[in-house]
Design an enzyme around this catalytic site. Structure first.
Site, mmCIF file in Angstrom:
data_model
loop_
_atom_site.group_PDB
_atom_site.id
_atom_site.type_symbol
_atom_site.label_atom_id
_atom_site.label_comp_id
_atom_site.label_asym_id
_atom_site.label_seq_id
_atom_site.Cartn_x
_atom_site.Cartn_y
_atom_site.Cartn_z
ATOM 1 N N HIS A 156 92.215 12.218 90.188
ATOM 2 C CA HIS A 156 91.010 12.611 90.343
ATOM 3 C C HIS A 156 90.126 11.442 90.403
ATOM 4 O O HIS A 156 89.329 11.123 89.582
ATOM 5 C CB HIS A 156 90.562 13.770 89.727
ATOM 6 C CG HIS A 156 89.263 14.235 90.013
ATOM 7 N ND1 HIS A 156 88.545 14.259 90.804
ATOM 8 C CD2 HIS A 156 88.397 14.816 88.754
ATOM 9 C CE1 HIS A 156 87.377 15.012 90.643
ATOM 10 N NE2 HIS A 156 87.274 15.202 89.455
ATOM 11 N N LYS A 210 95.098 17.578 88.898
ATOM 12 C CA LYS A 210 95.941 17.503 87.606
ATOM 13 C C LYS A 210 97.208 16.198 87.818
ATOM 14 O O LYS A 210 97.220 15.555 86.647
ATOM 15 C CB LYS A 210 96.616 18.798 87.240
ATOM 16 C CG LYS A 210 97.521 18.656 86.110
ATOM 17 C CD LYS A 210 96.854 18.394 84.841
ATOM 18 C CE LYS A 210 97.865 18.078 83.748
ATOM 19 N NZ LYS A 210 97.912 16.518 83.650
ATOM 20 N N CYS A 250 81.510 15.367 91.028
ATOM 21 C CA CYS A 250 82.721 15.261 91.541
ATOM 22 C C CYS A 250 83.081 16.280 93.070
ATOM 23 O O CYS A 250 84.085 16.231 93.515
ATOM 24 C CB CYS A 250 83.808 15.982 90.529
ATOM 25 S SG CYS A 250 83.562 15.198 89.038
ATOM 26 N N ILE A 255 92.246 9.775 84.611
ATOM 27 C CA ILE A 255 91.370 8.903 85.182
ATOM 28 C C ILE A 255 92.104 8.059 86.273
ATOM 29 O O ILE A 255 92.989 7.566 86.077
ATOM 30 C CB ILE A 255 90.682 8.009 84.050
ATOM 31 C CG1 ILE A 255 90.198 8.784 82.847
ATOM 32 C CG2 ILE A 255 89.945 6.964 84.567
ATOM 33 C CD1 ILE A 255 90.056 7.998 81.489
#
Lengths: 387, 135
Positions: free
Chosen positions: A334, A330, A84, A210
């Site tokens: 992401h 959040k 990430c 997601i």
């Protein structure tokens, strides 16, 4: 050594785009960055591109040259993979190359396509950022890994689910006016506490969604910006990267993230600033507990004291040092390979005054913190408004 | 593509790690220790903590203590039928182990719970899994 300006930035909407390929998403984000920068594509010496799970998400490896084509570049292109933190690492390498004179102008960015895998497929795909032998074979998922860190934190320092819920509420609130965010929807502490449990003590609202999306930035040297009369008031003045053991079981700490502490120390020293100078931060809140660990690693709080920051109103939009004014991972979303650069896109807009939350920024020094895996890889960047 | 792993590749035997599981299964669990006393699990050629290359197999202590744990409700496909299950990191003195906790209701697992290490199979795929069984 030359300074590095952020000449232009671009994002796609972060969210569900099942009909759009990674190349289409990156073409979109990079076109916005070029339009914002006013830099011709032929001046760009290279593409530094971040992507984590392209082989699984869309059966596509070797994405560097593919994405250079999508962006309209005829230049060398390299994909960086660091889970990430992929585009955070791509960004650090881009800053190095501009600084050392290798390139006057670089395109950096990232993209990820995830929603077409569904929840189960994404859970499986993301798990490969953990140690396959020691962790994945024991049933570790990413929410589970952060849940292990959250439980270790509560056990060592105190705090609880209500403190984590306050972080989710804050980041959702910050995303309300962000047109690029996946969730522009307010939630309450009760919503967060009542949500489906994913991996105790973390529920659905403790986890980022997601996401499909892409991010891009055009970086140029001070000299290039001056010669071409660019309006580029924000510079990247500091960078750092830290590493740690891959598996949680081999770490010195389960409730601290030394990789991020080292990246922050390095970035602060590089920029010649300290944590007290930082007015605003975009941190890697893939799970609510991750924001707490980030605040402490960035030395805004001593270990054990960051847990209540959102609940106390210190990191909220009207707080002394707002954190994740974009909505964070959040609420903004992401798309893992795009996240590191997206934080710099948001920070640039926040600092130069064209972000919907720019009015909440109480100074001209910002920090971005991008973490890979369970913080086995981290990059930290310092951005400043030039006088 | 192997649907059970979802990772695109058949799991192959890993000499070091599978030997370790074999040893735990036969009650002769071990870990690796360097001259500085740092513990790690195989496969290793160097100590991950100090880089020493002369690693020695030493017996795994009989019991460990759960240091942190979580009940996983949303599992990857390869653990779908196991869910909900408890994953924990347990401190065995020289080394920590990550495994599935069995032998206790999930809500009764706590930091400090004493466990032994075993090898069992996952319910979903029948793959071997390191199990931390409460004493």
């Amino acid at each position: 050594m030359t300074g590095v300006r952020v000449a232009g930035v671009g994002l796609t909407h972060f969210g569900q785009h099942p009909e759009r390929t990674g190349r289409d998403l990156f073409a979109d984000a990079s076109a916005r960055a070029f339009a914002d920068a006013g830099v011709p594509r032929e001046d760009v010496a290279q593409l530094n591109y971040g992507n984590f799970m392209g082989e699984i998400g869309e059966h596509q490896g070797h994405q560097g040259p593919l994405m250079a084509e999508a962006a309209g570049l005829n230049a060398p292109a390299t994909r960086y993979e660091s889970a990430c933190a992929s585009s955070g690492v791509a960004l650090r390498e881009a800053v190095k190359d501009v600084r050392n004179g290798e390139a006057d102008a670089v395109l950096v960015g990232g993209a990820e396509r995830m929603t077409n895998l569904g929840t189960a497929g994404t859970t499986e795909a993301l798990a490969i950022a953990a140690d396959d032998l020691y962790e994945v074979r024991a049933g570790m998922t990413f929410p589970a890994a952060y849940a292990l860190m959250a439980r270790a934190y509560f056990d060592r320092y105190g705090g609880g689910k209500e403190d984590l819920a306050a972080i989710a509420v804050k980041n959702h609130d910050n995303a309300l006016d962000n047109e690029f965010a996946q969730f522009q929807k307010a939630i309450t502490v009760e919503d967060a506490l009542d949500a489906q449990m994913i991996a105790e003590p973390l529920g659905l609202y403790d986890a980022c969604p997601i996401t499909d999306g892409a991010s891009a930035a055009v970086l140029v040297s001070d000299e290039y910006a001056e010669e071409h009369g660019l309006d580029a008031p924000v510079s990247i003045t500091g960078m750092g990267q830290g590493g740690d053991k891959m598996a949680l079981q081999d770490r010195q700490y389960l409730a601290r993230t030394p990789a991020a502490e080292r990246a922050a120390e390095e970035a602060y020293a590089d920029a010649g600033v300290g944590p007290a100078d930082v007015a605003v931060a975009e941190v890697h809140d893939c799970f609510t507990i991750a924001e707490v660990l980030a605040l402490e690693a960035l030395d805004f709080y001593a270990p054990g004291e960051g847990i209540g920051a959102a609940a106390r109103g210190e990191t909220t939009r009207d707080g002394d040092r707002p954190v994740n004014l974009s909505g964070g991972l959040k609420a903004k979303g992401h798309p893992v390979g795009a996240t590191g650069t997206s934080q710099v896109v948001e920070m640039t807009r926040l600092l130069r005054g064209d972000h919907p939350n720019s009015d909440a920024v109480p100074g001209d020094v910002g920090v971005t913190h991008n973490a890979g895996g369970t913080v086995a890889s981290t990059t930290v960047h310092v951005l400043e408004v030039e006088e | 593509m192997n649907d059970e792993t979802g990772g695109g590749a058949e799991r192959v035997r890993d000499e070091g790690y599978d030997d370790f599981l074999d040893a735990v299964e036969s009650g002769e669990g071990f870990y690796l220790e360097c001259p500085e006393g740092h513990g790690s699990l195989p496969p290793r050629r160097v100590c991950p903590h100090c880089g020493a290359t002369d690693l020695e197999e030493v017996p795994l202590p009989e019991t460990g203590e759960i240091e942190t744990h979580t009940t996983v409700h949303v599992a990857a496909p390869s653990f779908a039928e196991d869910a909900p299950y408890v994953t924990a990191v347990a401190d065995f003195g020289g080394v920590r182990l990550t495994g599935q906790v069995r032998g206790v209701d999930p809500e009764d697992v706590a930091v400090g719970t004493e466990v032994t290490a075993e090898v069992a199979e996952t319910e979903t795929s029948g793959e071997r899994v390191l199990v931390l069984r409460t004493c």
